[in-house]
Design a protein around this motif. Structure first.
Motif, PDB file in Angstrom:
ATOM      1  N   ARG A   1      24.429  18.984  -5.882  1.00 35.69           N
ATOM      2  CA  ARG A   1      23.407  19.994  -6.065  1.00 35.69           C
ATOM      3  C   ARG A   1      23.375  20.654  -5.054  1.00 35.69           C
ATOM      4  NH1 ARG A   1      20.459  16.709  -9.427  1.00 35.69           N
ATOM      5  NH2 ARG A   1      19.256  16.757  -8.021  1.00 35.69           N
ATOM      6  N   GLY A   2      23.514  20.758  -3.922  1.00 44.95           N
ATOM      7  CA  GLY A   2      23.068  20.456  -1.987  1.00 44.95           C
ATOM      8  C   GLY A   2      24.638  21.646  -2.269  1.00 44.95           C
ATOM      9  N   ILE A   3      26.237  20.856  -2.287  1.00 46.63           N
ATOM     10  CA  ILE A   3      26.584  21.381  -1.951  1.00 46.63           C
ATOM     11  C   ILE A   3      27.435  22.424  -3.111  1.00 46.63           C
ATOM     12  CG2 ILE A   3      29.260  20.561  -2.008  1.00 46.63           C
ATOM     13  CD1 ILE A   3      28.722  18.016  -1.267  1.00 46.63           C
ATOM     14  N   ALA A   4      26.740  22.309  -4.054  1.00 48.95           N
ATOM     15  CA  ALA A   4      27.351  23.855  -4.930  1.00 48.95           C
ATOM     16  C   ALA A   4      26.350  25.226  -4.276  1.00 48.95           C
ATOM     17  CB  ALA A   4      27.123  23.240  -5.845  1.00 48.95           C
ATOM     18  N   ALA A   5      24.560  24.568  -4.048  1.00 44.70           N
ATOM     19  CA  ALA A   5      24.404  25.673  -3.490  1.00 44.70           C
ATOM     20  C   ALA A   5      24.715  26.376  -2.513  1.00 44.70           C
ATOM     21  CB  ALA A   5      23.050  25.014  -2.945  1.00 44.70           C
ATOM     22  N   VAL A   6      25.300  25.231  -1.480  1.00 43.08           N
ATOM     23  CA  VAL A   6      25.550  26.362  -0.493  1.00 43.08           C
ATOM     24  C   VAL A   6      26.608  27.625  -0.076  1.00 43.08           C
ATOM     25  CG1 VAL A   6      26.911  25.312   2.356  1.00 43.08           C
ATOM     26  CG2 VAL A   6      24.973  24.010   1.489  1.00 43.08           C
ATOM     27  N   ASN A   7      28.443  26.418  -0.865  1.00 40.06           N
ATOM     28  CA  ASN A   7      28.687  27.340  -1.338  1.00 40.06           C
ATOM     29  C   ASN A   7      28.459  28.753  -2.020  1.00 40.06           C
ATOM     30  OD1 ASN A   7      31.968  27.104  -1.704  1.00 40.06           O
ATOM     31  ND2 ASN A   7      31.735  27.728  -3.912  1.00 40.06           N
ATOM     32  N   SER A   8      27.855  29.094  -3.433  1.00 39.86           N
ATOM     33  CA  SER A   8      26.945  29.375  -3.948  1.00 39.86           C
ATOM     34  C   SER A   8      26.603  30.473  -3.233  1.00 39.86           C
ATOM     35  CB  SER A   8      26.915  29.158  -5.431  1.00 39.86           C
ATOM     36  OG  SER A   8      25.363  28.541  -5.059  1.00 39.86           O
ATOM     37  N   ARG A   9      25.386  30.114  -2.535  1.00 42.39           N
ATOM     38  CA  ARG A   9      24.369  30.777  -2.079  1.00 42.39           C
ATOM     39  C   ARG A   9      24.447  31.180  -0.134  1.00 42.39           C
ATOM     40  NH1 ARG A   9      19.227  27.265  -4.835  1.00 42.39           N
ATOM     41  NH2 ARG A   9      20.061  27.389  -6.432  1.00 42.39           N
ATOM     42  N   TRP A  10      25.094  30.334   0.317  1.00 42.03           N
ATOM     43  CA  TRP A  10      24.802  30.538   1.440  1.00 42.03           C
ATOM     44  C   TRP A  10      26.025  30.579   2.519  1.00 42.03           C
ATOM     45  CZ3 TRP A  10      19.601  30.374   3.023  1.00 42.03           C
ATOM     46  CH2 TRP A  10      19.032  29.548   2.166  1.00 42.03           C
ATOM     47  N   MET A  11      26.988  31.196   2.009  1.00 43.74           N
ATOM     48  CA  MET A  11      28.618  31.171   2.665  1.00 43.74           C
ATOM     49  C   MET A  11      28.151  32.155   3.805  1.00 43.74           C
ATOM     50  SD  MET A  11      29.899  28.404   1.458  1.00 43.74           S
ATOM     51  CE  MET A  11      31.324  29.331   3.039  1.00 43.74           C
ATOM     52  N   SER A  12      27.137  32.916   3.563  1.00 46.17           N
ATOM     53  CA  SER A  12      27.247  34.480   4.448  1.00 46.17           C
ATOM     54  C   SER A  12      26.990  33.571   5.775  1.00 46.17           C
ATOM     55  CB  SER A  12      26.628  35.544   3.707  1.00 46.17           C
ATOM     56  OG  SER A  12      24.991  34.948   3.574  1.00 46.17           O
ATOM     57  N   HIS A  13      25.781  32.786   5.554  1.00 51.86           N
ATOM     58  CA  HIS A  13      24.643  32.396   7.568  1.00 51.86           C
ATOM     59  C   HIS A  13      26.029  31.063   7.639  1.00 51.86           C
ATOM     60  CE1 HIS A  13      21.710  33.481   4.499  1.00 51.86           C
ATOM     61  NE2 HIS A  13      20.848  33.525   5.384  1.00 51.86           N
ATOM     62  N   LEU A  14      27.305  31.274   7.225  1.00 50.22           N
ATOM     63  CA  LEU A  14      28.106  30.541   7.623  1.00 50.22           C
ATOM     64  C   LEU A  14      29.293  31.091   8.330  1.00 50.22           C
ATOM     65  CD1 LEU A  14      28.897  27.070   5.188  1.00 50.22           C
ATOM     66  CD2 LEU A  14      27.370  27.318   6.832  1.00 50.22           C
ATOM     67  N   SER A  15      28.985  32.554   8.712  1.00 47.57           N
ATOM     68  CA  SER A  15      29.976  33.033   9.857  1.00 47.57           C
ATOM     69  C   SER A  15      29.174  33.515  10.129  1.00 47.57           C
ATOM     70  CB  SER A  15      30.630  34.177   8.317  1.00 47.57           C
ATOM     71  OG  SER A  15      29.374  34.839   7.558  1.00 47.57           O
ATOM     72  N   GLY A  16      30.190  34.630  11.109  1.00 50.36           N
ATOM     73  CA  GLY A  16      29.161  34.927  12.138  1.00 50.36           C
ATOM     74  C   GLY A  16      28.794  34.246  13.864  1.00 50.36           C
ATOM     75  N   PRO A  17      27.954  34.836  14.545  1.00 45.41           N
ATOM     76  CA  PRO A  17      27.571  33.243  15.376  1.00 45.41           C
ATOM     77  C   PRO A  17      27.138  32.234  15.208  1.00 45.41           C
ATOM     78  CG  PRO A  17      26.830  35.919  15.639  1.00 45.41           C
ATOM     79  CD  PRO A  17      27.099  35.550  14.406  1.00 45.41           C
ATOM     80  N   LEU A  18      27.438  30.779  16.161  1.00 41.20           N
ATOM     81  CA  LEU A  18      26.941  29.462  15.112  1.00 41.20           C
ATOM     82  C   LEU A  18      25.816  29.779  15.556  1.00 41.20           C
ATOM     83  CD1 LEU A  18      28.397  27.039  15.497  1.00 41.20           C
ATOM     84  CD2 LEU A  18      27.818  26.589  17.954  1.00 41.20           C
ATOM     85  N   ASN A  19      24.790  29.097  14.240  1.00 43.45           N
ATOM     86  CA  ASN A  19      23.526  28.897  14.686  1.00 43.45           C
ATOM     87  C   ASN A  19      23.945  26.660  13.752  1.00 43.45           C
ATOM     88  OD1 ASN A  19      23.118  27.914  11.081  1.00 43.45           O
ATOM     89  ND2 ASN A  19      24.124  30.745  11.231  1.00 43.45           N
ATOM     90  N   ILE A  20      22.524  26.471  13.888  1.00 43.20           N
ATOM     91  CA  ILE A  20      22.172  25.321  13.779  1.00 43.20           C
ATOM     92  C   ILE A  20      22.529  25.020  12.155  1.00 43.20           C
ATOM     93  CG2 ILE A  20      19.267  25.530  12.885  1.00 43.20           C
ATOM     94  CD1 ILE A  20      21.998  22.370  14.776  1.00 43.20           C
ATOM     95  N   GLY A  21      22.291  26.533  11.167  1.00 47.09           N
ATOM     96  CA  GLY A  21      22.798  25.781   9.555  1.00 47.09           C
ATOM     97  C   GLY A  21      23.853  25.536   9.773  1.00 47.09           C
ATOM     98  N   GLN A  22      24.859  25.928  10.837  1.00 48.96           N
ATOM     99  CA  GLN A  22      26.914  25.444  10.070  1.00 48.96           C
ATOM    100  C   GLN A  22      26.620  24.235  10.407  1.00 48.96           C
ATOM    101  OE1 GLN A  22      28.133  28.509  12.632  1.00 48.96           O
ATOM    102  NE2 GLN A  22      27.473  30.062  11.160  1.00 48.96           N
ATOM    103  N   ILE A  23      26.098  23.863  12.209  1.00 44.62           N
ATOM    104  CA  ILE A  23      26.250  22.439  12.275  1.00 44.62           C
ATOM    105  C   ILE A  23      25.794  21.366  11.604  1.00 44.62           C
ATOM    106  CG2 ILE A  23      25.912  21.071  14.048  1.00 44.62           C
ATOM    107  CD1 ILE A  23      25.047  23.636  16.127  1.00 44.62           C
ATOM    108  N   ALA A  24      25.324  21.966  11.315  1.00 44.94           N
ATOM    109  CA  ALA A  24      24.679  21.136   9.656  1.00 44.94           C
ATOM    110  C   ALA A  24      25.316  20.642   8.650  1.00 44.94           C
ATOM    111  CB  ALA A  24      23.209  21.461   9.762  1.00 44.94           C
ATOM    112  N   VAL A  25      25.799  21.709   7.869  1.00 43.16           N
ATOM    113  CA  VAL A  25      26.851  21.124   7.194  1.00 43.16           C
ATOM    114  C   VAL A  25      27.549  20.616   7.758  1.00 43.16           C
ATOM    115  CG1 VAL A  25      28.156  22.711   5.324  1.00 43.16           C
ATOM    116  CG2 VAL A  25      25.166  23.387   5.285  1.00 43.16           C
ATOM    117  N   ALA A  26      28.376  20.879   8.523  1.00 46.52           N
ATOM    118  CA  ALA A  26      29.397  20.032   8.841  1.00 46.52           C
ATOM    119  C   ALA A  26      29.714  18.825   8.910  1.00 46.52           C
ATOM    120  CB  ALA A  26      30.058  20.859  10.227  1.00 46.52           C
TER     121      ALA A  26
END
Length: 200
Positions: free
Chosen positions: A134-159
Protein backbone atom coordinates in the motif's frame (compact mmCIF):
# COMPACT_ATOMS: atom_id res chain seq x y z
CA UNK A 1 31.28 11.84 14.94
CA UNK A 2 30.77 8.09 14.63
CA UNK A 3 27.79 6.45 12.96
CA UNK A 4 27.05 2.88 14.06
CA UNK A 5 25.82 0.93 11.06
CA UNK A 6 24.91 -2.38 9.51
CA UNK A 7 25.15 -1.89 5.73
CA UNK A 8 22.07 -3.95 4.84
CA UNK A 9 19.71 -1.85 6.97
CA UNK A 10 17.56 0.49 4.86
CA UNK A 11 17.42 2.97 7.74
CA UNK A 12 21.21 3.01 7.83
CA UNK A 13 21.42 3.35 4.07
CA UNK A 14 19.17 6.40 4.14
CA UNK A 15 21.59 8.11 6.52
CA UNK A 16 24.65 7.01 4.56
CA UNK A 17 23.21 8.36 1.31
CA UNK A 18 22.47 11.69 2.99
CA UNK A 19 26.02 11.86 4.34
CA UNK A 20 27.37 11.55 0.81
CA UNK A 21 24.90 13.95 -0.74
CA UNK A 22 25.54 16.51 2.01
CA UNK A 23 29.32 16.08 1.66
CA UNK A 24 29.85 15.07 5.29
CA UNK A 25 32.13 12.07 4.68
CA UNK A 26 35.06 13.81 6.35
CA UNK A 27 32.99 14.54 9.47
CA UNK A 28 31.24 11.21 10.07
CA UNK A 29 33.09 7.93 10.58
CA UNK A 30 30.97 4.92 9.70
CA UNK A 31 31.51 2.03 12.11
CA UNK A 32 30.06 -1.36 11.16
CA UNK A 33 28.78 -3.34 14.15
CA UNK A 34 27.55 -6.91 14.40
CA UNK A 35 24.18 -6.63 16.11
CA UNK A 36 20.72 -8.20 15.92
CA UNK A 37 17.43 -7.66 17.76
CA UNK A 38 18.17 -10.89 19.65
CA UNK A 39 21.82 -10.13 20.46
CA UNK A 40 22.37 -6.39 20.63
CA UNK A 41 25.95 -5.15 20.56
CA UNK A 42 26.96 -3.31 23.77
CA UNK A 43 28.20 -0.26 21.84
CA UNK A 44 24.78 0.07 20.22
CA UNK A 45 22.99 -0.05 23.57
CA UNK A 46 25.41 2.54 24.92
CA UNK A 47 24.44 4.91 22.11
CA UNK A 48 20.74 3.98 21.91
CA UNK A 49 18.96 2.33 24.85
CA UNK A 50 16.51 0.78 22.39
CA UNK A 51 19.44 -1.11 20.86
CA UNK A 52 18.67 -0.06 17.29
CA UNK A 53 20.83 1.25 14.50
CA UNK A 54 21.72 3.68 13.10
CA UNK A 55 22.98 5.62 16.08
CA UNK A 56 25.16 8.72 15.86
CA UNK A 57 27.78 9.26 18.55
CA UNK A 58 28.68 12.92 18.99
CA UNK A 59 31.78 14.22 20.79
CA UNK A 60 29.87 17.03 22.47
CA UNK A 61 26.61 15.41 23.53
CA UNK A 62 24.71 12.17 24.00
CA UNK A 63 24.19 9.82 21.10
CA UNK A 64 21.19 10.53 18.90
CA UNK A 65 19.12 7.85 17.24
CA UNK A 66 16.23 7.09 14.94
CA UNK A 67 17.15 7.62 11.31
CA UNK A 68 14.78 10.57 10.92
CA UNK A 69 16.41 12.37 13.84
CA UNK A 70 19.90 11.67 12.52
CA UNK A 71 19.12 12.78 8.97
CA UNK A 72 17.50 15.98 10.21
CA UNK A 73 20.51 16.69 12.43
CA UNK A 74 23.04 16.06 9.67
CA UNK A 75 21.07 18.06 7.14
CA UNK A 76 21.02 21.00 9.53
CA UNK A 77 24.73 20.58 10.23
CA UNK A 78 25.60 20.62 6.53
CA UNK A 79 23.04 23.21 5.47
CA UNK A 80 22.08 20.86 2.64
CA UNK A 81 18.37 21.86 2.55
CA UNK A 82 17.18 18.29 2.12
CA UNK A 83 14.19 19.23 4.30
CA UNK A 84 12.95 22.24 2.29
CA UNK A 85 10.65 24.41 4.38
CA UNK A 86 8.47 25.26 1.40
CA UNK A 87 7.20 21.67 1.29
CA UNK A 88 8.22 20.44 4.73
CA UNK A 89 5.00 18.62 5.72
CA UNK A 90 4.74 16.84 2.39
CA UNK A 91 8.42 15.86 2.52
CA UNK A 92 8.12 14.59 6.10
CA UNK A 93 5.04 12.56 5.18
CA UNK A 94 6.83 11.06 2.19
CA UNK A 95 9.80 10.15 4.41
CA UNK A 96 7.42 8.62 6.96
CA UNK A 97 5.78 6.55 4.20
CA UNK A 98 9.16 5.26 3.07
CA UNK A 99 10.14 4.47 6.66
CA UNK A 100 6.87 2.55 7.12
CA UNK A 101 7.71 0.47 4.05
CA UNK A 102 11.10 -0.22 5.65
CA UNK A 103 9.48 -1.14 8.98
CA UNK A 104 7.14 -3.67 7.36
CA UNK A 105 9.72 -5.29 5.10
CA UNK A 106 12.40 -5.45 7.80
CA UNK A 107 9.82 -7.15 10.03
CA UNK A 108 9.22 -9.69 7.27
CA UNK A 109 12.94 -10.38 7.11
CA UNK A 110 13.19 -10.82 10.87
CA UNK A 111 10.28 -13.26 10.87
CA UNK A 112 12.10 -15.48 8.38
CA UNK A 113 15.62 -15.09 9.77
CA UNK A 114 15.16 -14.88 13.54
CA UNK A 115 12.09 -16.90 14.48
CA UNK A 116 12.06 -20.71 14.51
CA UNK A 117 10.21 -22.11 11.51
CA UNK A 118 7.44 -23.60 13.67
CA UNK A 119 6.73 -20.17 15.19
CA UNK A 120 6.60 -18.20 11.95
CA UNK A 121 3.25 -16.86 10.78
CA UNK A 122 2.58 -16.69 7.06
CA UNK A 123 -0.53 -14.58 7.73
CA UNK A 124 1.51 -12.06 9.70
CA UNK A 125 4.11 -11.87 6.92
CA UNK A 126 1.40 -11.25 4.35
CA UNK A 127 -0.11 -8.54 6.53
CA UNK A 128 3.27 -6.81 6.66
CA UNK A 129 3.64 -7.07 2.90
CA UNK A 130 0.14 -5.60 2.45
CA UNK A 131 1.29 -2.53 4.40
CA UNK A 132 4.42 -2.19 2.30
CA UNK A 133 2.51 -2.70 -0.95
CA UNK A 134 0.00 0.00 0.00
CA UNK A 135 2.83 2.36 0.80
CA UNK A 136 4.57 1.68 -2.51
CA UNK A 137 1.32 2.17 -4.42
CA UNK A 138 0.68 5.43 -2.58
CA UNK A 139 4.07 6.79 -3.56
CA UNK A 140 3.43 5.79 -7.18
CA UNK A 141 -0.04 7.39 -7.27
CA UNK A 142 0.28 10.42 -4.96
CA UNK A 143 3.87 11.43 -4.47
CA UNK A 144 5.67 11.22 -7.81
CA UNK A 145 5.75 15.02 -8.13
CA UNK A 146 7.83 15.12 -4.94
CA UNK A 147 10.35 12.68 -6.40
CA UNK A 148 11.39 15.15 -9.08
CA UNK A 149 13.15 18.46 -8.76
CA UNK A 150 15.88 19.31 -6.23
CA UNK A 151 17.06 16.45 -4.06
CA UNK A 152 15.21 16.00 -0.77
CA UNK A 153 15.06 13.46 2.04
CA UNK A 154 11.84 11.98 0.69
CA UNK A 155 13.63 10.88 -2.46
CA UNK A 156 16.50 9.37 -0.48
CA UNK A 157 14.13 7.53 1.86
CA UNK A 158 11.98 6.11 -0.93
CA UNK A 159 15.01 4.90 -2.89
CA UNK A 160 16.46 3.27 0.24
CA UNK A 161 13.15 1.54 1.02
CA UNK A 162 12.63 0.19 -2.49
CA UNK A 163 16.22 -0.97 -2.74
CA UNK A 164 15.75 -2.94 0.48
CA UNK A 165 12.67 -4.62 -1.00
CA UNK A 166 14.87 -5.60 -3.95
CA UNK A 167 17.53 -6.92 -1.58
CA UNK A 168 15.33 -9.05 0.68
CA UNK A 169 11.99 -9.50 -1.07
CA UNK A 170 12.69 -9.30 -4.78
CA UNK A 171 10.17 -12.03 -5.54
CA UNK A 172 7.32 -9.78 -4.44
CA UNK A 173 7.48 -7.89 -7.74
CA UNK A 174 6.81 -4.42 -6.37
CA UNK A 175 7.30 -2.89 -9.83
CA UNK A 176 4.12 -4.51 -11.18
CA UNK A 177 1.53 -1.75 -11.35
CA UNK A 178 4.05 0.84 -10.18
CA UNK A 179 5.89 1.39 -13.44
CA UNK A 180 6.35 5.15 -13.04
CA UNK A 181 7.95 4.67 -9.64
CA UNK A 182 10.04 1.79 -10.99
CA UNK A 183 11.47 4.02 -13.71
CA UNK A 184 12.27 6.74 -11.19
CA UNK A 185 13.97 4.20 -8.92
CA UNK A 186 16.13 2.90 -11.76
CA UNK A 187 17.34 6.42 -12.48
CA UNK A 188 17.85 7.42 -8.84
CA UNK A 189 19.85 4.33 -7.93
CA UNK A 190 22.44 5.31 -10.53
CA UNK A 191 23.51 8.22 -8.29
CA UNK A 192 26.99 7.79 -6.81
CA UNK A 193 25.59 7.99 -3.29
CA UNK A 194 23.36 4.99 -3.97
CA UNK A 195 25.99 3.00 -5.83
CA UNK A 196 28.60 3.38 -3.09
CA UNK A 197 26.16 2.43 -0.30
CA UNK A 198 24.71 -0.66 -1.98
CA UNK A 199 25.06 -3.67 0.37
CA UNK A 200 27.57 -6.20 -0.90
Amino acid sequence: MRLLISPASPFVRKVRVLIREAKLMDRVEEVTVATTPMETAPEVVAANPMGKIPALIRPDGPGIYDSRVITRFLDDLAGANLYPQSRIWDILTLEATADAIMDATVAMSYEARLRPAEQQSADWVEAQWAKAARGIAAVNSRWMSHLSGPLNIGQIAVASALSYVDLRHDGRGWRNGNETLAQWHAEFTARDSMVTTKPA
